[in-house]
Design an enzyme around this catalytic site. Structure first.
Site, short mmCIF file in Angstrom:
data_model
loop_
_atom_site.label_atom_id
_atom_site.label_comp_id
_atom_site.label_asym_id
_atom_site.label_seq_id
_atom_site.Cartn_x
_atom_site.Cartn_y
_atom_site.Cartn_z
N LYS A 1 0.84 -1.21 0.00
CA LYS A 1 0.00 0.00 0.00
C LYS A 1 0.86 1.24 0.00
O LYS A 1 0.58 2.22 -0.70
CB LYS A 1 -0.91 0.01 1.23
CG LYS A 1 -2.15 -0.83 1.03
CD LYS A 1 -2.96 -0.90 2.30
CE LYS A 1 -4.01 -1.98 2.16
NZ LYS A 1 -4.56 -2.40 3.42
N GLN B 1 -5.63 -2.65 9.33
CA GLN B 1 -5.25 -3.91 8.69
C GLN B 1 -5.86 -5.10 9.42
O GLN B 1 -5.68 -5.24 10.62
CB GLN B 1 -3.72 -4.01 8.68
CG GLN B 1 -3.18 -5.20 7.91
CD GLN B 1 -3.57 -5.13 6.45
OE1 GLN B 1 -3.34 -4.13 5.79
NE2 GLN B 1 -4.19 -6.19 5.95
N ASP C 1 -12.29 2.25 2.82
CA ASP C 1 -12.64 0.86 2.51
C ASP C 1 -14.12 0.75 2.13
O ASP C 1 -14.51 -0.18 1.43
CB ASP C 1 -12.40 -0.03 3.75
CG ASP C 1 -11.19 -0.93 3.57
OD1 ASP C 1 -10.72 -1.08 2.43
OD2 ASP C 1 -10.71 -1.47 4.58
#
Lengths: 349, 349
Positions: free
Chosen positions: B108, B152, B175
């Site tokens: 990422k 995460q 997200d």
């Protein structure tokens, strides 16, 4: 012959929330004139298939089931009052003097009275500001006697409906329309605080008639926020394989013919013909419209989305219109209000 | 022969969020051994249908499209920096020393670097308390340099995952998994702040290949919160007629054969055979698993849900695995972060 083109018509369905056991009140705009040939029974659709078959479907008696549920709620309300001294309360905010809305509010009050739920009605003038309505919502949000809040729709056009609906505390959103509730309904492993009343009533009828859902093919006609979409989510939560039909669907009858369970929530009288139905399917008809009928006592009759005369010869079970899903909606509203009061007061005995 | 019984496997798909352009890293648990006969190409499924047909499907090049999107994002990030001096920022919280998670976080960071998005990484020890993680989330919630926050997964077992995810401010939930976002995605007339990255990437591919969605029959295999369910909601928003297949569906191939657009997000290598596909359908394969293959350079290869060798002879277009949906997921994460920064800073020029 009825057209198979239909529209998504969520607002039409709103009156369901307001239909008491003592009879439906429907807005004048819901009166339509059908071009369908009428049968002797005045149902408005011909027996184009299996005309020689007798009606074989079980009639799912929503009125009787709703009565049982209300009796159960009444018992629970009494028990709660006796145990912890709390009476569940439902607040309804009505803005303006819309005659239909006023009737709906009256019906809700009657329903609350019948089970011992306290009802609070706030009537605000048409010219109220959005801020005044928001202030009222806030008042009920903070009122410990109120466990459910409904803002009667439609609101006057100078108000932002979403803004006002969003102001209702999620713990008191007994309509279940808050996006957070809908999101939880859609997500696996999450639980909504409330399930919208009409689709909840549909599933409750399936349960009460011991109609299995898991693994079944289910088709929902209509994708409105208040019925079609949450009904599809509920069916999926119960492990049905769900397809959603809407105004942009080509040849919807090809898909409905695959359905073991068919829920229609569109508002097009007699749209679903017998030929659309898989033999043995279970039919839940949420649609309801007034259709002009000079031979009927009041000059109209109430007609669902499904051509009942045809469908009852193909399906294994079917809800009638009226007295099918309609009475269940108000029963579920009372049920959601009771649930809310129990949750707020930790009454889980 | 592959079994047609499958499970819903949302967690398996999580790695998609973390897959950079520089290659996939997949957890060891994803390595499976197939009992399917392998072909010369090592794809792992036989050509049981149309064996004489040559591959005719357009290959939907997710890697190339993702590259274009990242270039577009890079340009926008520069323009934003030059115009108002703001650099979009993405924060990632990693708890514990899970090697796979650490790799995802590194990927990422690389992706952010490549487009000029600032990345913030917070590594907390495995034994951190839930309160410490919540405090970190709160810190990023209030940090004006951070426009997107990812926690995460998986988190250590002593923490309440939902509780921590819910703590992320909805305005920074890049997200798109907050139930409020999902609810808005499900509801007509509402707009989610963010659309989950993998399903957004699927739809973006359809758009970029000018594949019409409106009025099409779409079938989604899998109903996970992160791919299947939001993919179905997105397709419905675009006026497809959607059916959702899952582990409880009987004879799924009967339904997939009706699909003009088929999205599979299950994680069962080669489950969807050529015979499951309607000729001319468009196939989006979200599944990805390592399959042992001694002949492959690293002893394994990556295989999707769809038997590619068969499908590319029946479908009109198909995403490969890898280099199909995978690269789009990270591109959409960057896109969501840019969108968030633009919205927070009112940069709509």
């Amino acid at each position: 012959m009825a057209s198979i083109i239909f529209t998504d018509c969520p607002m039409m369905l709103r009156p369901f929330h307001l239909k008491g056991r003592n009879g439906a009140f429907l807005p004048r705009s819901c009166v339509v004139k059908l071009s369908l040939p009428t049968t002797a029974s005045g149902r408005g659709c011909t027996l184009s298939i299996r005309s020689s078959s007798p009606p074989s479907a079980i009639v799912i008696d929503g009125k009787a089931e709703a009565k049982k549920i209300r009796d159960e709620i009444k018992t629970e309300v009494s028990r709660m009052k006796e145990s912890i001294g709390v009476v569940p309360g439902l607040a309804v905010i009505l803005v303006g003097e819309n005659e239909e809305s006023a009737t709906y509010v009256r019906n809700k009050k009657k329903a609350c009275d019948s089970v011992g739920i306290q009802s609070f009605e706030l009537l605000l003038p048409e010219y109220s500001s959005e801020e005044e309505v928001l202030k009222s919502v806030s008042g009920f949000n903070n009122d410990p006697c109120v466990h459910g809040i409904l803002v009667q729709l439609p609101l006057p056009s100078h108000m932002d409906e979403q803004n006002i609906l969003n102001a209702v505390r999620i713990e008191k959103d007994v309509d279940g329309f808050n996006p957070l509730n809908i999101g939880r309904l859609a997500m696996r492993g999450r639980e909504p605080l409330f399930v919208p009343c009409t689709p909840k009533g549909c599933i409750e009828l399936l349960h009460r008639y011991n109609i299995g859902i898991k693994g079944k093919r289910a088709v929902v006609i209509g994708r409105s926020n208040i019925v079609g979409m949450p009904a599809a989510l509920l069916l999926q939560r119960e492990d049905a394989t769900v397809s959603i039909i809407h105004s942009r669907t080509n040849n919807p009858e090809e898909i409905t013919r695959q359905a073991d369970i068919l829920i229609s929530a569109v508002g097009k009288p007699n749209m679903v013909r017998g030929s659309w139905i898989k033999p043995g399917a279970v039919i839940i008809d949420v649609g309801i419209k007034r259709v002009e009928d000079p031979s009927a006592p009041h000059g109209y009759r109430l007609v669902g989305d499904v051509c009942y005369e045809e469908a009852c010869r193909v399906a294994s079970a079917i809800t009638p219109v009226p007295a099918g899903v309609g009475p269940m909606t108000i029963a579920m509203l009372l049920s959601n209000t009771l649930t809310s009061a129990k949750r707020i007061h930790n009454f889980f005995q």
